[in-house]
Design a protein around this motif. Sequence first.
Motif, PDB file in Angstrom:
ATOM      1  N   LYS A 109       0.827  -1.209   0.000  1.00 42.51           N
ATOM      2  CA  LYS A 109       0.000   0.000   0.000  1.00 42.51           C
ATOM      3  C   LYS A 109       0.862   1.261   0.000  1.00 42.51           C
ATOM      4  CE  LYS A 109      -3.656   2.364   2.588  1.00 42.51           C
ATOM      5  NZ  LYS A 109      -4.539   2.312   3.783  1.00 42.51           N
ATOM      6  N   THR A 110       1.914   1.277   0.815  1.00 39.10           N
ATOM      7  CA  THR A 110       2.763   2.460   0.918  1.00 39.10           C
ATOM      8  C   THR A 110       3.560   2.689  -0.366  1.00 39.10           C
ATOM      9  OG1 THR A 110       2.963   2.094   3.301  1.00 39.10           O
ATOM     10  CG2 THR A 110       4.556   3.591   2.299  1.00 39.10           C
ATOM     11  N   LEU A 111       4.076   1.626  -0.945  1.00 40.70           N
ATOM     12  CA  LEU A 111       4.894   1.776  -2.152  1.00 40.70           C
ATOM     13  C   LEU A 111       4.058   2.097  -3.394  1.00 40.70           C
ATOM     14  CD1 LEU A 111       7.648  -0.969  -1.740  1.00 40.70           C
ATOM     15  CD2 LEU A 111       7.739   1.468  -1.152  1.00 40.70           C
ATOM     16  N   GLN A 112       2.746   2.000  -3.281  1.00 37.67           N
ATOM     17  CA  GLN A 112       1.879   2.433  -4.385  1.00 37.67           C
ATOM     18  C   GLN A 112       2.018   3.934  -4.640  1.00 37.67           C
ATOM     19  OE1 GLN A 112      -2.095   1.151  -3.436  1.00 37.67           O
ATOM     20  NE2 GLN A 112      -1.842  -0.844  -4.421  1.00 37.67           N
ATOM     21  N   GLU A 113       2.548   4.670  -3.660  1.00 37.97           N
ATOM     22  CA  GLU A 113       2.785   6.104  -3.835  1.00 37.97           C
ATOM     23  C   GLU A 113       3.913   6.373  -4.825  1.00 37.97           C
ATOM     24  OE1 GLU A 113       3.593   7.822  -0.029  1.00 37.97           O
ATOM     25  OE2 GLU A 113       1.933   6.767   0.957  1.00 37.97           O
ATOM     26  N   THR A 114       4.696   5.351  -5.124  1.00 35.85           N
ATOM     27  CA  THR A 114       5.840   5.511  -6.032  1.00 35.85           C
ATOM     28  C   THR A 114       5.465   4.988  -7.422  1.00 35.85           C
ATOM     29  OG1 THR A 114       6.880   3.326  -5.740  1.00 35.85           O
ATOM     30  CG2 THR A 114       7.268   4.987  -4.025  1.00 35.85           C
ATOM     31  N   PRO A 115       6.255   5.321  -8.448  1.00 32.13           N
ATOM     32  CA  PRO A 115       5.907   4.892  -9.804  1.00 32.13           C
ATOM     33  C   PRO A 115       6.398   3.495 -10.179  1.00 32.13           C
ATOM     34  CG  PRO A 115       7.771   6.410  -9.884  1.00 32.13           C
ATOM     35  CD  PRO A 115       7.352   6.329  -8.448  1.00 32.13           C
ATOM     36  N   TYR A 116       6.928   2.726  -9.209  1.00 34.75           N
ATOM     37  CA  TYR A 116       7.594   1.475  -9.555  1.00 34.75           C
ATOM     38  C   TYR A 116       6.774   0.253  -9.156  1.00 34.75           C
ATOM     39  CZ  TYR A 116      11.274   4.977  -9.519  1.00 34.75           C
ATOM     40  OH  TYR A 116      11.996   6.116  -9.727  1.00 34.75           O
ATOM     41  N   PRO A 117       6.794  -0.809  -9.968  1.00 39.41           N
ATOM     42  CA  PRO A 117       6.093  -2.042  -9.628  1.00 39.41           C
ATOM     43  C   PRO A 117       6.805  -2.781  -8.507  1.00 39.41           C
ATOM     44  CG  PRO A 117       7.350  -2.354 -11.642  1.00 39.41           C
ATOM     45  CD  PRO A 117       7.479  -0.902 -11.282  1.00 39.41           C
ATOM     46  N   LEU A 118       6.099  -3.765  -7.947  1.00 37.74           N
ATOM     47  CA  LEU A 118       6.579  -4.471  -6.760  1.00 37.74           C
ATOM     48  C   LEU A 118       6.664  -5.970  -7.025  1.00 37.74           C
ATOM     49  CD1 LEU A 118       7.140  -4.670  -3.648  1.00 37.74           C
ATOM     50  CD2 LEU A 118       4.654  -4.757  -3.341  1.00 37.74           C
ATOM     51  N   LEU A 119       7.824  -6.533  -6.710  1.00 38.91           N
ATOM     52  CA  LEU A 119       8.021  -7.982  -6.721  1.00 38.91           C
ATOM     53  C   LEU A 119       8.306  -8.387  -5.282  1.00 38.91           C
ATOM     54  CD1 LEU A 119       8.450 -10.719  -8.138  1.00 38.91           C
ATOM     55  CD2 LEU A 119      10.848 -10.078  -8.458  1.00 38.91           C
TER      56      LEU A 119
END
Length: 268
Positions: free
Chosen positions: A55-65
């Motif tokens: 949820k927090t990293l959704q603020e950034t433009p990068y995908p998550l693995l």
Amino acid sequence: MDKTILLTAIRAALEAGKEIMAVYTDPNSDFEIEKKADNSPLTIADRKSHAVIAKTLQETPYPLLSEEGKQIPVEERKNWNELWIVDPLDGTKEFIKRNGEFTVNIAFVQNGTPEAGVIYIPVKQELFFADCAYGAYKIGPITELPAETTLDSLMNQGQRLPYGAPRKNFVIVASRSHLTPETEAYINEMKQCHKQVETVSKGSSLKLCLIAEGEADVYPRFAPTMEWDTAAGHAIIRAAGKEVYQAGRQEPLQYNKEELLNPWFIAQ
């Protein structure tokens, strides 16, 4: 990396640490242990940590693995030149043993190379963070970021890595749960090369942190690991002027590969 984005990753790690500790310190918790396909434990803490990080990293433009979202098809992620690689709870076995040696790992990877990383140790409230452009740092105790916090202020408060004092002994760090015959053979070989050899056992990515700090000289890993186990620690080691090499080769580990299993490696 933009300093505000790295700060977002730090905030994600701290918030994940709170979720983990809520489970860890609950006297009524049985950790809701399940089994993954590879028979390693999965706890409710893993899932809660993953949720808050995602949820927090959704603020950034990068995908998550992430370890908890690893089923992303390679056809999709092969075009990800920049991404987060996350282990929401590294050291699940250590968590279940209640020895405190588990971490939250968040790495930013660019073109297969870990450029920035965050490792948080919830029990000790210690935070490692790094960017290859700014260096590697350790700070603690810390549990949250005040609204006015900047990356520069954190760097000013933290210890820059490495900071280990000069030693006469040669320190090898090994896994607490995965000491293989190949690792034992490597340790014996080092004993032939150095007068004073000490072996230190640690769980999770704490082994990589010891190398970054300068408290240990080498970490040989001749057992399976996945990309999310090493990416954050690798970034911190790189920012501290060290490297994680594929065993038997002078080539660093690479990330977001088709096969997410790491080769054997040596961090030094």
